[in-house]
Scaffold this motif. Structure first.
Motif, mmCIF file in Angstrom:
data_model
loop_
_atom_site.group_PDB
_atom_site.id
_atom_site.type_symbol
_atom_site.label_atom_id
_atom_site.label_comp_id
_atom_site.label_asym_id
_atom_site.label_seq_id
_atom_site.Cartn_x
_atom_site.Cartn_y
_atom_site.Cartn_z
ATOM 1 N N VAL A 225 0.841 -1.192 0.000
ATOM 2 C CA VAL A 225 0.000 0.000 0.000
ATOM 3 C C VAL A 225 0.885 1.254 0.000
ATOM 4 O O VAL A 225 0.656 2.197 -0.742
ATOM 5 C CB VAL A 225 -0.945 0.011 1.225
ATOM 6 N N ARG A 226 1.894 1.257 0.867
ATOM 7 C CA ARG A 226 2.902 2.320 0.852
ATOM 8 C C ARG A 226 4.262 1.658 0.743
ATOM 9 O O ARG A 226 4.512 0.659 1.443
ATOM 10 C CB ARG A 226 2.834 3.147 2.154
ATOM 11 N N PRO A 227 5.150 2.169 -0.108
ATOM 12 C CA PRO A 227 6.455 1.517 -0.278
ATOM 13 C C PRO A 227 7.248 1.477 1.028
ATOM 14 O O PRO A 227 7.111 2.350 1.881
ATOM 15 C CB PRO A 227 7.170 2.403 -1.301
ATOM 16 N N ARG A 228 8.059 0.434 1.161
ATOM 17 C CA ARG A 228 8.939 0.289 2.326
ATOM 18 C C ARG A 228 10.188 1.155 2.154
ATOM 19 O O ARG A 228 10.580 1.464 1.046
ATOM 20 C CB ARG A 228 9.438 -1.166 2.435
ATOM 21 N N THR A 229 10.820 1.469 3.277
ATOM 22 C CA THR A 229 12.101 2.174 3.206
ATOM 23 C C THR A 229 13.254 1.180 3.216
ATOM 24 O O THR A 229 14.388 1.533 2.984
ATOM 25 C CB THR A 229 12.261 3.128 4.399
ATOM 26 N N PHE A 230 12.938 -0.094 3.490
ATOM 27 C CA PHE A 230 14.001 -1.102 3.554
ATOM 28 C C PHE A 230 13.562 -2.416 2.915
ATOM 29 O O PHE A 230 12.441 -2.881 3.126
ATOM 30 C CB PHE A 230 14.417 -1.364 5.005
ATOM 31 N N THR A 231 14.448 -2.996 2.142
ATOM 32 C CA THR A 231 14.284 -4.328 1.577
ATOM 33 C C THR A 231 15.669 -4.963 1.659
ATOM 34 O O THR A 231 16.651 -4.309 1.317
ATOM 35 C CB THR A 231 13.882 -4.252 0.089
ATOM 36 N N PRO A 232 15.770 -6.217 2.127
ATOM 37 C CA PRO A 232 17.113 -6.814 2.211
ATOM 38 C C PRO A 232 17.731 -7.020 0.820
ATOM 39 O O PRO A 232 17.002 -7.228 -0.150
ATOM 40 C CB PRO A 232 16.865 -8.171 2.884
ATOM 41 N N GLU A 233 19.044 -6.980 0.772
ATOM 42 C CA GLU A 233 19.751 -7.310 -0.468
ATOM 43 C C GLU A 233 19.413 -8.745 -0.880
ATOM 44 O O GLU A 233 19.313 -9.613 -0.029
ATOM 45 C CB GLU A 233 21.263 -7.172 -0.218
ATOM 46 N N ARG A 234 19.195 -8.964 -2.172
ATOM 47 C CA ARG A 234 18.873 -10.271 -2.783
ATOM 48 C C ARG A 234 17.480 -10.786 -2.409
ATOM 49 O O ARG A 234 17.160 -11.945 -2.629
ATOM 50 C CB ARG A 234 19.932 -11.335 -2.429
#
Lengths: 325, 295
Positions: free
Chosen positions: B179-188
């Motif tokens: 719904v709202r983009p995250r500020t963090f996503t793990p690498e790979r």
């Protein structure tokens, strides 16, 4: 060598960009204001494409450990050598042991420091530009830090006489409200007619989220034409099947806040893009500061090309003026 | 392909954006691939970047060297020349990509951003399995790993592959984005959004559902690994990736190889025609899996 005594807020090595790798997801980077960048190099006597320092908001403090010829252009950021004011938009000599510093930026947001010979950093994928998001290019892939030592390169073309300066007509004025020309298009069919109009009527405010990747703007909510979402696009009305984003393109995720992408752009994604800033005004949008105003003006392709030719003509004239001085 | 309504548009004075279709399909992706391949072969002066994407493509040019309208005329000619995809050949690679589903690192990120998700009570994978009509997460993972994906676009950040599964339309998985983009996503991180799976090359912002983590990199700026000698990014449009469900044990073993700089993808060069895929996606998928693991 040039020793970095203080790095400034965000000082990076930039040139005319890393072209040809967009399809791999690699944006061009490079100086955001390519006009000021090119003029700085001309005044320093450098070959086209030489690397300079892009200074943001707050300048660095640099100790020159050798004599050099420099030129500072772009946003008005009063430069000083050993505490004495020196002019911008002019060829300046600096001596070994001198310290170059800056006052706060008065107008604009980004200034360019060219040094005769260019900043010497490794060429990565045909460019010396810094792409900080992935730590590629420039000085160790990052903004300058205290204690860094920069080498001067050998891409000087001519010896420009000290005191060579440009008349006012070649010096851009940056105010606190910016008219930015765009070509409406891309997925603009997704916006309602009313929202398309509002997009052009509104005075947008630059948010604190304004950097080399993009400028996020605040104004009012815009609406998309209702539809059954196409297969693969995702459910939000602002979603499209993931596509490429041109440099300067403007998207409005969820209709909330428009984002104009700049030189370190994300190269693609799933939001409808509705307009693109013309190349001439990409030189100006990056001179807007947080809380300043932006108004988008719709132009035709012909007008965009004319503006571009005008910029090219100016640069050609500047070249001639410098050569004959 | 007369049902396609192509939109040609100026992206300022330096880009042309061509939307072949609003909907994603294998057919339209092959068409974009074919047009951009032909354009590349023409070596026209003034062309700076040719960027094929999912159901569209984009060209960056220098308008001092070529007028945008002249370029559009050329692109229209190319489009009509590939209407029939018969003579199009795609140089591809079949690649085995080990994925650890529901890994601890991705799970932590999933839990961190529940307030930005459609369904805060479920995990991303539970939610995606349910809305796609699967009885269990395990069945859903089987569907993802059972058939390979076509790399249909590279972009967002360097090396991020958008992948579209080679299955009949009715079997294709589709999920909304956050719904709202995250500020963090793990690498790979192995993610899914709209009709596409992705691997996030570096940690950062993101809006796709997060299902797991790939053991192997798609981006290596140091170019240490053998697969990255020619480029800092591994995926190429037209590649065929098979995401394979691995245990924590195998994941750790692959990671150790990557860290040691010795890891090399299990892969095979492979050439195919769009029609091989379009006439029977299921048979094509089975065939390429056989080629990748047996021949």
């Amino acid at each position: 060598m040039i020793k970095v005594l203080k790095p400034g807020l965000q000082t990076t090595v930039q040139d005319d960009g890393r072209v040809g790798f967009y399809e791999t997801g690699m944006p061009p980077s490079g100086a955001v204001d390519q006009y000021s960048y090119a003029v700085a190099n001309l005044l320093a006597g450098n070959k086209k494409g030489a690397a300079v320092l892009e200074i943001t908001y707050m300048g660095p403090e640099l100790e020159f450990q050798q004599d050099a010829t420099i030129a500072i252009t772009g946003g008005n950021i009063p430069p000083k050598i050993n505490g004495e004011a020196v002019p911008m938009w002019e060829t300046v000599k600096i001596n070994r042991g001198d310290v170059l510093s800056f006052d706060f930026v008065k107008q604009g947001a980004r200034s360019y420091l060219a040094i005769a010979g260019g900043i010497d950093v490794p060429v990565i994928m045909d460019s010396r530009s810094t792409y900080t998001l992935c730590g590629i290019g420039g000085f160790n892939g990052r903004a300058l830090q205290e204690g860094d030592a920069l080498s001067i390169g050998d891409v000087q073309e001519t010896d420009v006489k000290e005191g060579t300066r440009l008349t006012e007509e070649y010096v851009p004025e940056f105010s606190t409200s910016h008219e930015i020309r765009v070509i409406i298009g891309l997925c603009s069919y997704r916006l309602t007619e009313e929202s398309k109009q509002r997009f052009l009527e509104l005075e947008w405010t630059v948010t604190p989220e304004a950097n080399r990747v993009g400028y996020r703007l605040k104004g009012e909510r815009l609406d998309f034409v209702p539809r059954e979402q196409p297969f693969g696009a995702g459910s939000n009305p602002s979603n499209v099947v993931d596509l490429g984003y041109p440099i300067g393109s403007i998207q409005i995720p969820d209709g909330v806040e428009p984002i104009a992408l700049l030189n370190d752009a994300v190269t693609g994604g799933g939001y409808a893009t509705v307009a693109t800033i013309i190349s001439t005004d990409l030189n100006r949008i990056g001179q807007a500061k947080t809380n300043e105003k932006v108004k988008f003006v719709s132009v035709s392709l012909e007008e965009a090309l004319k503006a571009r030719q005008e910029t090219n003509r100016k640069l050609e004239e500047i070249k001639n003026i410098i050569q004959s001085s | 392909m007369s049902d396609l309504k192509t939109r040609y548009s100026y992206g300022g004075d330096e880009f042309i954006f061509v939307e072949l279709s609003e909907d994603m399909s294998l057919e339209v992706n092959f068409q974009a691939m074919a047009i951009t391949k032909k354009l590349r072969e023409k070596n026209m002066p003034g062309i700076l970047d040719i960027c094929p994407s999912n159901a569209s493509y984009m060209v960056r040019f220098n308008p001092d060297q070529i007028h945008p309208d002249e370029l559009i005329d050329e692109l229209k000619k190319l489009e009509s020349s590939v209407e029939n995809l018969d003579d199009v050949v795609i140089n591809s690679r079949l690649v085995d990509v080990p994925v650890l589903f529901e890994d601890p690192w991705t799970h932590e990120a999933v839990m961190q951003f529940r307030d930005r998700h459609q369904d805060p009570e479920s995990t991303d994978i539970e939610y995606a399995a349910r809305i796609n009509g699967y009885e269990s997460k395990e069945d859903f993972i089987k569907a993802i790993t059972g058939s390979p994906f076509l790399v249909s676009m590279i972009g967002f950040v360097p090396g991020l592959p958008f992948c579209f599964q080679v299955v009949p339309r009715e079997e294709q998985i589709e999920v909304p984005k956050y719904v709202r983009p995250r500020t963090f996503t793990p690498e790979r991180c192995f993610g899914f959004g709209g009709g596409f799976s992705v691997i996030y090359p570096v940690q950062g912002a993101g809006g796709y559902q997060m299902f797991g983590i790939a053991a192997t990199p798609v981006f290596d700026k140091e170019q240490k690994l053998p697969d990255f000698q020619d480029s800092i990014v591994f995926p190429r449009q037209g590649d065929i990736f098979r995401y394979r469900d691995v245990t924590r044990e195998e994941y750790d073993a692959v990671r150790a190889e990557v860290e040691a700089g010795t890891f090399e993808y299990r892969k095979k060069d492979f050439t195919f025609r769009p029609d091989d895929v379009l006439k029977d996606p299921r048979a094509f998928s089975d065939m390429v899996l056989g080629r990748l693991y047996n021949d």
